[in-house]
Design a protein around this motif. Structure first.
Motif, PDB file in Angstrom:
ATOM      1  N   THR A  94       0.838  -1.209   0.000  1.00  0.00           N
ATOM      2  CA  THR A  94       0.000   0.000   0.000  1.00  0.00           C
ATOM      3  C   THR A  94       0.869   1.253   0.000  1.00  0.00           C
ATOM      4  O   THR A  94       0.462   2.289  -0.480  1.00  0.00           O
ATOM      5  CB  THR A  94      -0.936   0.047   1.227  1.00  0.00           C
ATOM      6  OG1 THR A  94      -0.137   0.033   2.423  1.00  0.00           O
ATOM      7  CG2 THR A  94      -1.912  -1.118   1.234  1.00  0.00           C
ATOM      8  N   HIS A  95       2.082   1.125   0.563  1.00  0.00           N
ATOM      9  CA  HIS A  95       3.067   2.210   0.512  1.00  0.00           C
ATOM     10  C   HIS A  95       4.418   1.674   0.968  1.00  0.00           C
ATOM     11  O   HIS A  95       4.537   0.489   1.276  1.00  0.00           O
ATOM     12  CB  HIS A  95       2.607   3.431   1.313  1.00  0.00           C
ATOM     13  CG  HIS A  95       2.449   3.195   2.789  1.00  0.00           C
ATOM     14  ND1 HIS A  95       1.567   2.285   3.308  1.00  0.00           N
ATOM     15  CD2 HIS A  95       3.071   3.762   3.854  1.00  0.00           C
ATOM     16  CE1 HIS A  95       1.635   2.315   4.629  1.00  0.00           C
ATOM     17  NE2 HIS A  95       2.547   3.185   4.982  1.00  0.00           N
ATOM     18  N   HIS A  96       5.413   2.550   1.023  1.00  0.00           N
ATOM     19  CA  HIS A  96       6.793   2.059   1.173  1.00  0.00           C
ATOM     20  C   HIS A  96       7.275   1.914   2.613  1.00  0.00           C
ATOM     21  O   HIS A  96       8.386   1.447   2.839  1.00  0.00           O
ATOM     22  CB  HIS A  96       7.751   2.996   0.416  1.00  0.00           C
ATOM     23  CG  HIS A  96       7.923   4.345   1.076  1.00  0.00           C
ATOM     24  ND1 HIS A  96       9.052   4.669   1.790  1.00  0.00           N
ATOM     25  CD2 HIS A  96       7.113   5.424   1.157  1.00  0.00           C
ATOM     26  CE1 HIS A  96       8.935   5.908   2.255  1.00  0.00           C
ATOM     27  NE2 HIS A  96       7.769   6.390   1.882  1.00  0.00           N
ATOM     28  N   HIS A  97       6.500   2.295   3.616  1.00  0.00           N
ATOM     29  CA  HIS A  97       7.017   2.311   4.989  1.00  0.00           C
ATOM     30  C   HIS A  97       7.389   0.916   5.509  1.00  0.00           C
ATOM     31  O   HIS A  97       6.760  -0.080   5.145  1.00  0.00           O
ATOM     32  CB  HIS A  97       5.993   2.971   5.932  1.00  0.00           C
ATOM     33  CG  HIS A  97       5.923   4.454   5.724  1.00  0.00           C
ATOM     34  ND1 HIS A  97       4.803   5.201   6.010  1.00  0.00           N
ATOM     35  CD2 HIS A  97       6.846   5.325   5.228  1.00  0.00           C
ATOM     36  CE1 HIS A  97       5.039   6.470   5.715  1.00  0.00           C
ATOM     37  NE2 HIS A  97       6.266   6.568   5.239  1.00  0.00           N
ATOM     38  N   LEU A  98       8.388   0.920   6.411  1.00  0.00           N
ATOM     39  CA  LEU A  98       8.975  -0.349   6.867  1.00  0.00           C
ATOM     40  C   LEU A  98       7.959  -1.320   7.449  1.00  0.00           C
ATOM     41  O   LEU A  98       8.033  -2.528   7.215  1.00  0.00           O
ATOM     42  CB  LEU A  98      10.124  -0.078   7.859  1.00  0.00           C
ATOM     43  CG  LEU A  98       9.839   0.420   9.279  1.00  0.00           C
ATOM     44  CD1 LEU A  98      11.125   0.362  10.100  1.00  0.00           C
ATOM     45  CD2 LEU A  98       9.304   1.835   9.315  1.00  0.00           C
ATOM     46  N   ASP A  99       6.974  -0.804   8.202  1.00  0.00           N
ATOM     47  CA  ASP A  99       6.025  -1.708   8.865  1.00  0.00           C
ATOM     48  C   ASP A  99       5.043  -2.351   7.877  1.00  0.00           C
ATOM     49  O   ASP A  99       4.270  -3.224   8.250  1.00  0.00           O
ATOM     50  CB  ASP A  99       5.265  -0.981   9.997  1.00  0.00           C
ATOM     51  CG  ASP A  99       4.687   0.361   9.589  1.00  0.00           C
ATOM     52  OD1 ASP A  99       5.176   0.960   8.616  1.00  0.00           O
ATOM     53  OD2 ASP A  99       3.730   0.814  10.250  1.00  0.00           O
ATOM     54  N   HIS A 100       5.097  -1.915   6.615  1.00  0.00           N
ATOM     55  CA  HIS A 100       4.207  -2.469   5.589  1.00  0.00           C
ATOM     56  C   HIS A 100       4.960  -3.192   4.472  1.00  0.00           C
ATOM     57  O   HIS A 100       4.340  -3.875   3.665  1.00  0.00           O
ATOM     58  CB  HIS A 100       3.345  -1.346   4.975  1.00  0.00           C
ATOM     59  CG  HIS A 100       2.442  -0.709   5.984  1.00  0.00           C
ATOM     60  ND1 HIS A 100       1.113  -1.051   6.118  1.00  0.00           N
ATOM     61  CD2 HIS A 100       2.697   0.217   6.940  1.00  0.00           C
ATOM     62  CE1 HIS A 100       0.577  -0.357   7.108  1.00  0.00           C
ATOM     63  NE2 HIS A 100       1.519   0.423   7.623  1.00  0.00           N
ATOM     64  N   ALA A 101       6.280  -2.997   4.414  1.00  0.00           N
ATOM     65  CA  ALA A 101       6.992  -3.498   3.235  1.00  0.00           C
ATOM     66  C   ALA A 101       8.301  -4.245   3.513  1.00  0.00           C
ATOM     67  O   ALA A 101       8.884  -4.795   2.593  1.00  0.00           O
ATOM     68  CB  ALA A 101       7.285  -2.325   2.288  1.00  0.00           C
ATOM     69  N   SER A 178      -0.599  11.347  -0.432  1.00  0.00           N
ATOM     70  CA  SER A 178      -1.391  11.486   0.806  1.00  0.00           C
ATOM     71  C   SER A 178      -0.503  11.201   2.022  1.00  0.00           C
ATOM     72  O   SER A 178       0.304  12.044   2.389  1.00  0.00           O
ATOM     73  CB  SER A 178      -2.612  10.565   0.762  1.00  0.00           C
ATOM     74  OG  SER A 178      -2.232   9.205   0.560  1.00  0.00           O
ATOM     75  N   HIS A 179      -0.652  10.024   2.612  1.00  0.00           N
ATOM     76  CA  HIS A 179       0.196   9.638   3.747  1.00  0.00           C
ATOM     77  C   HIS A 179       1.668   9.561   3.312  1.00  0.00           C
ATOM     78  O   HIS A 179       2.575   9.889   4.065  1.00  0.00           O
ATOM     79  CB  HIS A 179      -0.310   8.296   4.280  1.00  0.00           C
ATOM     80  CG  HIS A 179       0.599   7.605   5.227  1.00  0.00           C
ATOM     81  ND1 HIS A 179       0.763   8.019   6.524  1.00  0.00           N
ATOM     82  CD2 HIS A 179       1.399   6.509   5.079  1.00  0.00           C
ATOM     83  CE1 HIS A 179       1.624   7.217   7.134  1.00  0.00           C
ATOM     84  NE2 HIS A 179       2.028   6.290   6.271  1.00  0.00           N
ATOM     85  N   SER A 180       1.883   9.074   2.099  1.00  0.00           N
ATOM     86  CA  SER A 180       3.208   9.117   1.466  1.00  0.00           C
ATOM     87  C   SER A 180       2.967   9.546   0.028  1.00  0.00           C
ATOM     88  O   SER A 180       1.818   9.645  -0.408  1.00  0.00           O
ATOM     89  CB  SER A 180       3.882   7.735   1.507  1.00  0.00           C
ATOM     90  OG  SER A 180       3.148   6.827   0.705  1.00  0.00           O
ATOM     91  N   GLY A 197      -4.564   0.966   3.599  1.00  0.00           N
ATOM     92  CA  GLY A 197      -3.201   1.286   4.025  1.00  0.00           C
ATOM     93  C   GLY A 197      -3.245   2.443   5.019  1.00  0.00           C
ATOM     94  O   GLY A 197      -4.257   2.658   5.706  1.00  0.00           O
ATOM     95  N   ASP A 198      -2.160   3.208   5.075  1.00  0.00           N
ATOM     96  CA  ASP A 198      -2.082   4.276   6.074  1.00  0.00           C
ATOM     97  C   ASP A 198      -2.777   5.568   5.637  1.00  0.00           C
ATOM     98  O   ASP A 198      -2.640   6.596   6.296  1.00  0.00           O
ATOM     99  CB  ASP A 198      -0.619   4.548   6.441  1.00  0.00           C
ATOM    100  CG  ASP A 198      -0.061   3.476   7.363  1.00  0.00           C
ATOM    101  OD1 ASP A 198      -0.813   2.540   7.709  1.00  0.00           O
ATOM    102  OD2 ASP A 198       1.129   3.571   7.738  1.00  0.00           O
ATOM    103  N   VAL A 199      -3.529   5.513   4.542  1.00  0.00           N
ATOM    104  CA  VAL A 199      -4.448   6.619   4.233  1.00  0.00           C
ATOM    105  C   VAL A 199      -5.438   6.740   5.395  1.00  0.00           C
ATOM    106  O   VAL A 199      -5.916   7.823   5.717  1.00  0.00           O
ATOM    107  CB  VAL A 199      -5.197   6.333   2.898  1.00  0.00           C
ATOM    108  CG1 VAL A 199      -6.405   7.228   2.722  1.00  0.00           C
ATOM    109  CG2 VAL A 199      -4.223   6.494   1.726  1.00  0.00           C
TER     110      VAL A 199
HETATM  111 ZN    ZN Z   1       2.891   4.419   6.800  1.00  0.00          ZN
END
Ligand code: ZN
Length: 306
Positions: A94-101, A178-180, A197-199
């Motif tokens: 959903t995006h590039h942040h560590l806790d998701h990817a 948005s969030h990223s 995701g973090d939206v």
């Molecule tokens: Zn995030």
């Protein structure tokens, strides 16, 4: 009759228990969709409580986000195997942040194609190795990250992308930064489900350090228009349209108030957080993010405290 009713209740409870046990930590959303939601353990090692999930088609599985480490991705793989023996064909970030990817590599190793928006694909290529090397500053220990490797997206897109998993329609939608810069929505129109995701953060203070406020507002408007019955946020419990509206309000208040504080030259971080809390809608978890957002996005230019 009463005995029968009691018996039925017992059977139903057992079925519920069996369902949960079978799914590990993954909650059944629909016949084809399972997700981790509302983790009570929001520690860094537990992926900061990030949600993730799977979409099961006739031809295979799409994983939506991969948690924070190889260890966490392995837990995810075990929980998936308890539900379906089908192969994981795709990972959708959903995006590039560590806790998701940062669990990506465990799925790539099994042959999954990793998909993300072009902007966050590029963010990952530029930043992820450095984030991994300095993960201690996010509270992750070398033990938490044992075996963790970066796997960047193989396939990126700029606007929309349709995936065919067989019998389930998957639409990846990018409305705006948005969030990223490259956060996307994963829409399953046939299931009336969206992975946001973090939206969307529900009952958790959001991370806004890379936030684009006006793009985020437009993204939330688009999310509201999808008329999903269940929305899986990036963090927090299963959500609905009311939570989307509250998120829009939260970021508007945060942005307005933080800009006021910055304009006044606020130089006491604790006082600034206290002032923000007076104005923000209440949320149960992630309060530390108020200070982090102020520091990273709004008060960076403030004069240092004497
Ligand atoms: Zn995030």
């Amino acid at each position: 009759m009463r005995r029968l009713a009691n018996g039925l209740i017992v059977v139903c409870c057992l079925l519920l228990l069996a369902n949960t046990a079978q799914a590990g930590g993954l909650v059944r959303i629909t016949e084809r969709v399972y997700a981790y939601v509302d983790a009570q353990d929001t520690s860094p090692a537990n992926s900061f409580g990030a949600n993730a999930g799977i979409i099961i088609g006739e031809n295979g599985i799409a994983v939506v986000d991969t948690l924070v480490s190889a260890k966490e991705a392995q837990r995810f793989l075990r929980d998936i195997a308890a539900i379906s023996g089908k192969p994981v064909k795709y990972v959708i970030n959903t995006h590039h942040h560590l806790d998701h990817a940062f669990g990506n590599a465990e799925f790539a190793r099994l042959g999954a194609t990793i998909i993300a928006h072009a902007a966050d694909g590029s963010n990952m290529r530029q930043q992820a190795a450095n984030v991994l090397a300095n993960a201690g500053q996010y509270g992750l220990t070398p033990e938490d990250l044992a075996g963790t490797e970066i796997a960047c997206p193989d396939l990126t897109f700029s606007d929309r992308l349709q995936l065919d998993l067989g019998g389930v329609e998957v639409e990846l939608i990018y409305p705006a930064p948005s969030h990223s810069a490259g956060s996307i929505l994963v829409h399953l129109p046939g299931e009336k489900v969206v992975f946001a995701g973090d939206v969307l953060f529900t009952d958790v203070h959001p991370y806004m350090g890379e936030g684009d406020i006006s793009g985020w507002q437009r993204t939330l408007d688009l999310l509201a228009g999808l008329e999903a019955e269940v929305i899986i946020p990036g963090h927090g419990p299963l959500s609905n349209q009311k939570d989307v509206a509250e998120m829009k309000e939260y970021i508007a208040i945060f942005d307005r108030k933080a800009k006021e504080l910055a304009a006044k030259g606020a130089d006491d971080p604790e006082a600034a957080v206290a002032e923000m809390k007076k104005n923000l809608p209440e949320r149960t978890r992630g309060e530390w993010l108020i200070g982090a957002n102020l520091k990273i996005k709004y008060l960076a230019g403030s004069p240092p405290k004497p």
